[in-house]
Design a protein around this motif. Structure first.
Motif, PDB file in Angstrom:
ATOM      1  N   THR A   1       0.755  -1.178   0.477  1.00  0.00           N
ATOM      2  CA  THR A   1      -0.212   0.188  -0.341  1.00  0.00           C
ATOM      3  C   THR A   1       0.891   1.114  -0.313  1.00  0.00           C
ATOM      4  OG1 THR A   1      -0.028  -0.028   2.452  1.00  0.00           O
ATOM      5  CG2 THR A   1      -1.777  -1.223   1.088  1.00  0.00           C
ATOM      6  N   ALA A   2       2.001   1.073   0.374  1.00  0.00           N
ATOM      7  CA  ALA A   2       2.882   2.177   0.846  1.00  0.00           C
ATOM      8  C   ALA A   2       3.198   2.353  -1.520  1.00  0.00           C
ATOM      9  CB  ALA A   2       4.300   1.944   1.286  1.00  0.00           C
ATOM     10  N   LEU A   3       3.258   1.955  -1.849  1.00  0.00           N
ATOM     11  CA  LEU A   3       3.791   1.573  -3.094  1.00  0.00           C
ATOM     12  C   LEU A   3       2.942   2.939  -3.597  1.00  0.00           C
ATOM     13  CD1 LEU A   3       5.814  -1.611  -3.894  1.00  0.00           C
ATOM     14  CD2 LEU A   3       6.759   0.504  -3.839  1.00  0.00           C
ATOM     15  N   GLN A   4       1.645   1.850  -3.290  1.00  0.00           N
ATOM     16  CA  GLN A   4       0.478   2.439  -4.200  1.00  0.00           C
ATOM     17  C   GLN A   4      -0.244   3.945  -4.016  1.00  0.00           C
ATOM     18  OE1 GLN A   4      -3.579   0.749  -2.735  1.00  0.00           O
ATOM     19  NE2 GLN A   4      -4.275   1.855  -4.585  1.00  0.00           N
ATOM     20  N   LEU A   5      -0.248   4.078  -2.885  1.00  0.00           N
ATOM     21  CA  LEU A   5       0.163   5.391  -2.355  1.00  0.00           C
ATOM     22  C   LEU A   5       0.664   6.435  -2.425  1.00  0.00           C
ATOM     23  CD1 LEU A   5      -2.386   6.535  -0.118  1.00  0.00           C
ATOM     24  CD2 LEU A   5       0.087   6.735   1.596  1.00  0.00           C
ATOM     25  N   ALA A   6       1.946   5.757  -2.600  1.00  0.00           N
ATOM     26  CA  ALA A   6       3.047   7.039  -4.010  1.00  0.00           C
ATOM     27  C   ALA A   6       2.927   7.800  -4.921  1.00  0.00           C
ATOM     28  CB  ALA A   6       4.295   6.416  -3.567  1.00  0.00           C
ATOM     29  N   LEU A   7       2.203   6.848  -5.261  1.00  0.00           N
ATOM     30  CA  LEU A   7       1.937   6.563  -6.899  1.00  0.00           C
ATOM     31  C   LEU A   7       0.989   7.383  -7.067  1.00  0.00           C
ATOM     32  CD1 LEU A   7       2.650   2.973  -8.073  1.00  0.00           C
ATOM     33  CD2 LEU A   7       3.612   5.049  -8.883  1.00  0.00           C
ATOM     34  N   ALA A   8      -0.466   6.862  -6.360  1.00  0.00           N
ATOM     35  CA  ALA A   8      -1.500   8.422  -6.560  1.00  0.00           C
ATOM     36  C   ALA A   8      -1.448   8.691  -5.990  1.00  0.00           C
ATOM     37  CB  ALA A   8      -2.426   7.028  -5.131  1.00  0.00           C
ATOM     38  N   ALA A   9      -0.368   9.411  -4.847  1.00  0.00           N
ATOM     39  CA  ALA A   9      -0.018  10.240  -4.632  1.00  0.00           C
ATOM     40  C   ALA A   9       0.598  11.579  -5.908  1.00  0.00           C
ATOM     41  CB  ALA A   9       0.465  10.855  -3.406  1.00  0.00           C
ATOM     42  N   LEU A  10       1.203  11.175  -6.613  1.00  0.00           N
ATOM     43  CA  LEU A  10       2.097  11.765  -7.417  1.00  0.00           C
ATOM     44  C   LEU A  10       1.025  11.759  -8.763  1.00  0.00           C
ATOM     45  CD1 LEU A  10       5.291   9.721  -6.667  1.00  0.00           C
ATOM     46  CD2 LEU A  10       5.055  12.570  -6.441  1.00  0.00           C
ATOM     47  N   GLY A  11      -0.181  10.979  -8.877  1.00  0.00           N
ATOM     48  CA  GLY A  11      -0.965  11.464 -10.454  1.00  0.00           C
ATOM     49  C   GLY A  11      -0.515  10.242 -11.130  1.00  0.00           C
TER      50      GLY A  11
ATOM     51  N   ALA B   1      -0.258  16.008   2.044  1.00  0.00           N
ATOM     52  CA  ALA B   1      -1.224  15.886   1.967  1.00  0.00           C
ATOM     53  C   ALA B   1      -1.936  15.231   1.040  1.00  0.00           C
ATOM     54  CB  ALA B   1      -1.422  17.509   1.428  1.00  0.00           C
ATOM     55  N   THR B   2      -1.690  15.113  -0.277  1.00  0.00           N
ATOM     56  CA  THR B   2      -2.610  14.075  -0.590  1.00  0.00           C
ATOM     57  C   THR B   2      -2.568  12.921  -0.476  1.00  0.00           C
ATOM     58  OG1 THR B   2      -2.630  15.588  -3.159  1.00  0.00           O
ATOM     59  CG2 THR B   2      -3.395  13.223  -3.501  1.00  0.00           C
ATOM     60  N   ALA B   3      -1.306  12.339  -0.100  1.00  0.00           N
ATOM     61  CA  ALA B   3      -1.153  10.489   0.552  1.00  0.00           C
ATOM     62  C   ALA B   3      -1.428  10.452   1.708  1.00  0.00           C
ATOM     63  CB  ALA B   3       0.230  10.528   0.410  1.00  0.00           C
ATOM     64  N   ARG B   4      -1.584  11.777   2.175  1.00  0.00           N
ATOM     65  CA  ARG B   4      -2.439  11.477   3.608  1.00  0.00           C
ATOM     66  C   ARG B   4      -3.655  11.612   3.640  1.00  0.00           C
ATOM     67  NH1 ARG B   4       0.515  11.645   8.314  1.00  0.00           N
ATOM     68  NH2 ARG B   4       2.719  12.895   7.867  1.00  0.00           N
TER      69      ARG B   4
ATOM     70  N   PHE C   1      -9.247   6.941   2.890  1.00  0.00           N
ATOM     71  CA  PHE C   1     -11.598   7.790   1.897  1.00  0.00           C
ATOM     72  C   PHE C   1     -11.416   9.214   1.229  1.00  0.00           C
ATOM     73  CE2 PHE C   1     -11.749   5.099   6.619  1.00  0.00           C
ATOM     74  CZ  PHE C   1     -11.737   4.251   6.169  1.00  0.00           C
ATOM     75  N   GLY C   2      -9.476  10.245   1.214  1.00  0.00           N
ATOM     76  CA  GLY C   2      -9.704  11.195   0.534  1.00  0.00           C
ATOM     77  C   GLY C   2     -10.114  11.851   1.469  1.00  0.00           C
ATOM     78  N   GLU C   3      -9.698  12.348   3.479  1.00  0.00           N
ATOM     79  CA  GLU C   3     -10.962  12.630   4.488  1.00  0.00           C
ATOM     80  C   GLU C   3      -8.998  13.909   4.246  1.00  0.00           C
ATOM     81  OE1 GLU C   3     -12.491  10.998   7.546  1.00  0.00           O
ATOM     82  OE2 GLU C   3     -13.186   9.757   6.611  1.00  0.00           O
ATOM     83  N   VAL C   4      -9.563  15.491   4.890  1.00  0.00           N
ATOM     84  CA  VAL C   4      -8.939  15.780   5.163  1.00  0.00           C
ATOM     85  C   VAL C   4      -8.744  15.409   7.717  1.00  0.00           C
ATOM     86  CG1 VAL C   4      -7.755  18.736   5.673  1.00  0.00           C
ATOM     87  CG2 VAL C   4      -9.052  17.026   3.378  1.00  0.00           C
TER      88      VAL C   4
ATOM     89  N   ASN D   1      -8.546   3.149   2.628  1.00  0.00           N
ATOM     90  CA  ASN D   1      -8.140   2.883   4.568  1.00  0.00           C
ATOM     91  C   ASN D   1      -6.827   1.283   4.422  1.00  0.00           C
ATOM     92  OD1 ASN D   1      -7.999   2.445   6.945  1.00  0.00           O
ATOM     93  ND2 ASN D   1      -9.922   1.260   7.081  1.00  0.00           N
ATOM     94  N   HIS D   2      -6.020   2.554   4.205  1.00  0.00           N
ATOM     95  CA  HIS D   2      -4.234   2.485   4.405  1.00  0.00           C
ATOM     96  C   HIS D   2      -3.416   2.712   5.447  1.00  0.00           C
ATOM     97  CE1 HIS D   2      -4.812   0.110   0.272  1.00  0.00           C
ATOM     98  NE2 HIS D   2      -4.449   1.101  -0.142  1.00  0.00           N
ATOM     99  N   LYS D   3      -4.092   2.576   6.419  1.00  0.00           N
ATOM    100  CA  LYS D   3      -3.439   3.691   7.922  1.00  0.00           C
ATOM    101  C   LYS D   3      -2.583   2.450   8.523  1.00  0.00           C
ATOM    102  CE  LYS D   3      -7.088   4.576  10.049  1.00  0.00           C
ATOM    103  NZ  LYS D   3      -8.666   4.488   8.972  1.00  0.00           N
TER     104      LYS D   3
END
Length: 449
Positions: free
Chosen positions: A97-107, A241-244, A249-252, A269-271
């Motif tokens: 999920t760390a890899l996926q989150l990094a890719l997602a946050a970078l667009g 900030a996008t990664a967080r 769930f895309g929440e702030v 839910n990657h916490k």
């Protein structure tokens, strides 16, 4: 039971107390070179401090990472960012999920291509697919086992969005060459540092060499938790900030404010669990001491094994610090004086004989990533997505990755324990004993044809 820390000098060198050795191969009735109690040194090393850290979370109120105020997760994030020199760190549920989150946050997303090495753990190839992007596989260097920059350059297309170097087994990839390619083509770089805690490249820690990096805290890693966990390091404030947000769930989630339960973008839910973070924080206190002991133990092992003809020991290339997460040994029958023997047959015979001696060698990956069924069948999310939603990706050959898998054996996890030095010396005894019987190795290898 004898532990690595309490063995006598005679036991540690593999000699009987009278100075003799049983040189008969264990597969044919001889005494194994490695006693049973030294075949699996425990990892992780769990101390009372680790137990107290976990119980401290269970006895407190901060059981989840979105708890207001400081938590074990936020402390770990801060300390790991400081250690790697990254601007930000975000804890996640595991290394994948760390890899996926990094890719997602970078667009990185649908229609994109991500270049990954042909030799790695499956997660390196799956993470782009989870983003509906297409993994494109580059061949690797035959010495470092990391992606070959020349192979990467040849695979760049107008659809390429990212390069994902994997610091495989703990050796940093050639980041200067790879980041230069990325700059020329406007690509982002995501380091897969799952196996490389504590490694460095040209004096800089891995995790700070690209736009983002992903670390695994899985229990077998050099910096473990008591189960699964991951960390993403990031260079840019907005990307962090996008990664967080995508982590939850895309929440702030803001300190001092009530949660509004509004999802502003696609998230998961990657916490990271506070229990897992607390365990890793406790392990981090001993990380440098364990790392130093491991380097000394591994160096002593490799110094002995380097003298054996036909056994190519892992090494460092360039100004790098190797984390020595996995030790991969390549096998060259011709250099061992066994001309005409196929490397695969040589490997299979050595695998059998070394295991009989109690040397816990194994294989790491049975095929290159592009030959895994998930990538050959291309079912993906159904109807062939993401592949059918994009142009056919370039077809990169991977002969080096194929050959490395065919002609190598690895040592995994047993060398991570800081007290594993005596065990590693007995493993060296086992290698030397088998090498004294290369005629038998050849006979077994030829009979398996």
């Amino acid at each position: 039971m004898t532990s690595p820390e309490t063995m006598s000098g005679a036991e540690a060198t593999g000699r009987d107390r009278d100075g003799g050795r049983d040189r008969r191969l264990a597969a044919f009735g001889g005494r194994p070179a490695v006693p049973k109690e030294l075949r699996n040194p425990p990892w992780p090393v769990i101390t009372e401090e680790d137990r107290a850290a976990v119980l401290g979370v269970l006895d407190g109120a901060a059981l989840v990472s979105d708890t207001d105020g400081e938590t074990a997760v936020s402390v770990l994030e801060r300390r790991w960012a400081e250690r790697t020199g990254a601007a930000h760190c975000v804890g996640t549920s595991n290394g994948t999920t760390a890899l996926q989150l990094a890719l997602a946050a970078l667009g990185v997303g649908p229609g994109d291509e991500v270049i990954v090495p042909a030799l790695s753990f499956i997660a390196s190839g799956l993470a782009p697919v989870h983003q509906m992007a297409v993994p494109v596989f580059a061949d690797v260097d035959p010495v470092t086992f990391c992606m070959d920059p020349a192979a990467v350059e040849a695979l760049v297309t107008p659809r390429t969005a990212a390069i994902m170097p994997v610091h495989l087994h703990g050796h940093p990839a050639d980041m200067d060459a790879l980041t230069a390619i990325a700059r020329r083509h406007g690509l982002v770089v995501v380091e897969d540092a799952a196996q490389a805690h504590g490694a460095s490249y040209n004096g800089r820690p891995v995790g700070s060499l690209g736009d983002a990096a992903a670390f695994s805290l899985q229990v077998t890693k050099n910096l473990p938790t008591c189960g699964e966990g991951g960390l993403v390091t990031l260079a840019d404030d907005k990307v962090a900030a996008t990664a967080r947000m995508t982590r939850q769930f895309g929440e702030v989630i803001e300190a001092g404010k009530d949660r509004d339960y509004i999802s502003y973008l696609l998230g998961w839910n990657h916490k990271l669990s506070a229990v897992q973070a607390a365990f890793t924080l406790s392990q981090l206190e001993r990380f440098d001491a364990y790392d130093a002991a491991r380097r000394a133990n591994v160096t002593a092992l490799l110094d002995r094994l380097a003298a054996l003809p036909g056994l190519v020991v892992p090494t460092r290339v360039g100004d790098v610090t190797h984390a020595w997460h996995i030790l991969r040994f390549r096998l060259d029958p011709a250099a061992a004086g066994l001309d005409g023997l196929r490397p695969e047959a040589f490997r299979a015979a050595l695998h059998r004989l070394l295991r009989a001696e109690g040397v816990p060698v194994s294989r790491y990956q049975l095929m290159p990533l592009p030959e895994q069924k998930v990538f050959t069948d291309r079912v993906g999310y159904g109807s062939g997505y993401p592949w059918t939603a994009a142009e056919p990706p370039p077809d990169g050959a991977h002969p080096v990755a194929t050959q490395v898998i065919a002609d190598s054996l690895t040592l995994q996890k047993r060398h991570l324990n800081p007290g594993a030095g005596p065990a590693l010396q007995r493993y060296a005894d086992g290698f030397e004993k088998v090498w004294e019987n290369l005629d038998t190795v050849a006979a077994i290898a030829k009979s398996a044809r």
